[in-house]
Design an enzyme around this catalytic site. Structure first.
Site, PDB file in Angstrom:
ATOM      1  N   CYS A   1      33.214  16.139  -1.852  1.00 36.90           N
ATOM      2  CA  CYS A   1      33.828  16.851  -0.740  1.00 36.90           C
ATOM      3  C   CYS A   1      33.320  18.288  -0.804  1.00 36.90           C
ATOM      4  CB  CYS A   1      35.348  16.811  -0.887  1.00 36.90           C
ATOM      5  SG  CYS A   1      36.208  17.680   0.448  1.00 36.90           S
TER       6      CYS A   1
ATOM      7  N   CYS B   1      41.353  35.821   6.503  1.00 38.90           N
ATOM      8  CA  CYS B   1      42.489  34.895   6.362  1.00 38.90           C
ATOM      9  C   CYS B   1      43.546  35.558   5.446  1.00 38.90           C
ATOM     10  CB  CYS B   1      42.023  33.575   5.765  1.00 38.90           C
ATOM     11  SG  CYS B   1      40.523  32.930   6.562  1.00 38.90           S
TER      12      CYS B   1
ATOM     13  N   CYS C   1      38.308  15.964   6.333  1.00 40.81           N
ATOM     14  CA  CYS C   1      39.462  16.395   5.537  1.00 40.81           C
ATOM     15  C   CYS C   1      39.983  17.656   6.206  1.00 40.81           C
ATOM     16  CB  CYS C   1      39.018  16.684   4.102  1.00 40.81           C
ATOM     17  SG  CYS C   1      40.333  17.357   3.055  1.00 40.81           S
TER      18      CYS C   1
ATOM     19  N   CYS D   1      34.316  37.125   0.842  1.00 38.70           N
ATOM     20  CA  CYS D   1      34.180  36.430   2.132  1.00 38.70           C
ATOM     21  C   CYS D   1      34.474  37.384   3.294  1.00 38.70           C
ATOM     22  CB  CYS D   1      35.144  35.248   2.174  1.00 38.70           C
ATOM     23  SG  CYS D   1      35.017  34.310   3.702  1.00 38.70           S
TER      24      CYS D   1
ATOM     25  N   CYS E   1      44.342  34.550   1.786  1.00 34.19           N
ATOM     26  CA  CYS E   1      43.256  34.175   0.872  1.00 34.19           C
ATOM     27  C   CYS E   1      42.824  35.284  -0.088  1.00 34.19           C
ATOM     28  CB  CYS E   1      42.048  33.709   1.676  1.00 34.19           C
ATOM     29  SG  CYS E   1      40.753  33.055   0.589  1.00 34.19           S
TER      30      CYS E   1
HETATM   31  N1  SAM Z   1      35.739  29.423   3.252  1.00 30.18           N
HETATM   32  C1  SAM Z   1      35.950  28.110   3.671  1.00 30.18           C
HETATM   33  C2  SAM Z   1      36.946  28.013   4.792  1.00 30.18           C
HETATM   34  O1  SAM Z   1      37.936  28.735   4.792  1.00 30.18           O
HETATM   35  O2  SAM Z   1      36.745  27.186   5.683  1.00 30.18           O
HETATM   36  C3  SAM Z   1      36.344  27.175   2.559  1.00 30.18           C
HETATM   37  C4  SAM Z   1      37.215  27.672   1.422  1.00 30.18           C
HETATM   38  S1  SAM Z   1      38.890  28.044   1.812  1.00 30.18           S
HETATM   39  C5  SAM Z   1      39.442  28.786   0.330  1.00 30.18           C
HETATM   40  C6  SAM Z   1      39.672  26.456   1.848  1.00 30.18           C
HETATM   41  C7  SAM Z   1      41.127  26.389   2.192  1.00 30.18           C
HETATM   42  O3  SAM Z   1      41.911  26.794   1.088  1.00 30.18           O
HETATM   43  C8  SAM Z   1      41.630  27.249   3.320  1.00 30.18           C
HETATM   44  O4  SAM Z   1      41.370  26.708   4.574  1.00 30.18           O
HETATM   45  C9  SAM Z   1      43.127  27.276   3.052  1.00 30.18           C
HETATM   46  O5  SAM Z   1      43.770  26.239   3.747  1.00 30.18           O
HETATM   47  C10 SAM Z   1      43.217  27.052   1.544  1.00 30.18           C
HETATM   48  N2  SAM Z   1      43.751  28.246   0.864  1.00 30.18           N
HETATM   49  C11 SAM Z   1      43.109  29.393   0.628  1.00 30.18           C
HETATM   50  N3  SAM Z   1      43.903  30.286   0.017  1.00 30.18           N
HETATM   51  C12 SAM Z   1      45.098  29.679  -0.156  1.00 30.18           C
HETATM   52  C13 SAM Z   1      46.333  30.098  -0.703  1.00 30.18           C
HETATM   53  N4  SAM Z   1      46.506  31.314  -1.203  1.00 30.18           N
HETATM   54  N5  SAM Z   1      47.357  29.217  -0.708  1.00 30.18           N
HETATM   55  C14 SAM Z   1      47.198  27.972  -0.204  1.00 30.18           C
HETATM   56  N6  SAM Z   1      46.047  27.536   0.349  1.00 30.18           N
HETATM   57  C15 SAM Z   1      45.012  28.375   0.377  1.00 30.18           C
HETATM   58 FE1  SF4 Z   2      36.937  33.084   3.486  1.00 29.33          FE
HETATM   59 FE2  SF4 Z   2      39.183  32.519   2.227  1.00 29.33          FE
HETATM   60 FE3  SF4 Z   2      39.122  32.449   4.862  1.00 29.33          FE
HETATM   61 FE4  SF4 Z   2      37.774  30.567   3.443  1.00 29.33          FE
HETATM   62  S1  SF4 Z   2      39.980  30.863   3.517  1.00 29.33           S
HETATM   63  S2  SF4 Z   2      37.038  31.701   5.228  1.00 29.33           S
HETATM   64  S3  SF4 Z   2      37.159  31.789   1.673  1.00 29.33           S
HETATM   65  S4  SF4 Z   2      38.819  34.254   3.574  1.00 29.33           S
END
Ligand code: SAM
Ligand code: SF4
Ligand code: DTB
Length: 352
Positions: A156, A85, A216, A81, A88
């Site tokens: 979802c 973040c 959500c 991606c 992530c």
């Molecule tokens: N890429 C899209 C986005 O970020 O909008 C959707 C997938 S993203 C993985 C969905 C959510 O997973 C993120 O907004 C975050 O809140 C949660 N998430 C991701 N990594 C995480 C982690 N290591 N621990 C807890 N929550 C996590």
């Molecule tokens: Fe990409 Fe992870 Fe951020 Fe979702 S949470 S936008 S998958 S980096």
């Protein structure tokens, strides 16, 4: 009489059908006065027992307190991606050893959805590691949504930012919920993500709401934010008008290679407090006990249900990290005398 979860199937809640109602958009309107950070921070400051008592009382007013809705996650597009973040494992900015994959074929998604239903889930959540989806992706995802819905599961999707047309396309494909988290308080956000703004997230939520999809949206705690910043996240969510139908509260899953690996662990009672404050400020929302459960003792998860959590992720994986084994979760619900239930079965009418 209490029916416990003996089988991997859903059981009706012990309230008469006339008292069942899915929350309407109107019933989710926020209180006349918007929440302030001071007011929400004051909730966090309450003695633990007082806070839980208030949350549980409100929870019972609006939901069957002994039932929980189960959602199963599937990563339909993993890794690589472009966003940064810092929590992530799927960000291409960090080396977590995760192999990037293309969008899964429809058949694989359907197999996973059938297995989720068989195992007792009532909602299937598909996650894609994108900043935002491309037009060709949305066509394929539309087929996934209609296929999963045809199995009788709620759907979802979480796939990043959406424009107006994309939100509409998903709504027309029959999507129930779009997940897009605010993640944290506006003033802490810049320390976690730099590649898109808080306002970008609010704009996507607005588009999702405008086309009539259910929202959500929640966040992550345990990222090194202060209590006041946790209150700030809740204020942002609770002041959306209407507030989200569904509010996932994630505890950071620390993944080696991400910048947040090694962050000081949050006091577990503070996690429970966050759930309770979400329940009090958004009384009719589904409050989801989301990521981080694998590292939580079962006693702590039970406290989360007492604090007003009424949904959780069910199945051995979240997106790329682990989740408790399904049979362990079924045994836990049974020990607590809790049933799994659909969302419609959980909600009580306003007059109840
Ligand atoms: N890429 C899209 C986005 O970020 O909008 C959707 C997938 S993203 C993985 C969905 C959510 O997973 C993120 O907004 C975050 O809140 C949660 N998430 C991701 N990594 C995480 C982690 N290591 N621990 C807890 N929550 C996590
Ligand atoms: Fe990409 Fe992870 Fe951020 Fe979702 S949470 S936008 S998958 S980096
Ligand atoms: C949400 O708030 N939490 C879920 C779901 N929405 C998509 C995702 C949690 C991801 C945890 C890290 C992983 O497994 O990759």
């Amino acid at each position: 009489m209490t029916t416990t979860l003996a089988q991997p199937a859903t059981h009706a809640a012990p309230i008469s059908p006339s008292r069942l109602l899915t929350p309407t958009t109107d019933s989710l309107r926020r209180q006349a006065q918007p929440w302030t950070v001071d007011a929400v921070a004051a909730l966090f400051e309450l003695p633990f027992n007082d806070l839980l008592f208030r949350a549980q009382a409100l929870h019972r007013e609006h939901f069957d307190a002994n039932a929980v809705q189960l959602s199963t996650l599937l990563s339909i597009k993993t890794g690589g991606c472009e966003e940064d973040c810092k929590y992530c494992p799927q960000s291409a900015h960090f080396d977590t050893g995760l192999k990037a994959e293309k969008l899964l074929p429809l058949q694989e998604v359907m197999e996973a959805a059938r297995a989720a239903k068989q195992s007792g889930a009532t909602r299937f959540c598909m996650g894609a590691a994108w900043r935002s989806p491309k037009p060709r992706h949305l066509e394929q995802i539309g087929e996934m949504i209609s296929g999963v819905k045809a199995l009788g599961l709620e759907t979802c999707l979480t796939a990043g930012m959406l424009d107006d047309g994309q939100a509409e396309q998903l709504q027309q494909a029959g999507l129930d919920y779009y997940n897009h988290n605010l993640d944290t308080a506006p003033e802490f956000y810049g320390q976690i993500i730099t590649t898109r703004t808080y306002q970008d997230r609010l704009d996507t939520l607005d588009r999702v709401r405008q086309v009539g999809l259910k929202v959500c949206s929640g966040g992550i705690v345990g990222m090194g934010e202060t209590r006041r910043q946790r209150a700030g996240l809740i204020v942002q969510l609770a002041n959306l008008d209407p507030y989200p139908e569904s509010v996932p509260i994630n505890n950071l899953v620390q993944v080696e290679g991400t910048p947040l690996a090694g962050t000081a662990e949050l006091d577990p009672f503070e996690f429970v407090r966050t759930i309770a404050v979400a329940r009090i400020t958004m009384p009719r929302a589904m409050v989801r006990l989301s990521a981080g459960r694998e590292a939580m003792p079962e006693s702590l998860q039970a406290l989360c249900f007492l604090a007003g959590a009424n949904s959780m992720f069910y199945g051995d994986r979240l997106l790329t990290t682990g989740n408790p084994q399904a049979d362990k979760d079924r045994a836990l619900l049974q020990r607590l005398g809790m049933r799994c239930s659909t969302e419609d079965e959980l909600a009580r009418q306003p007059a109840d």
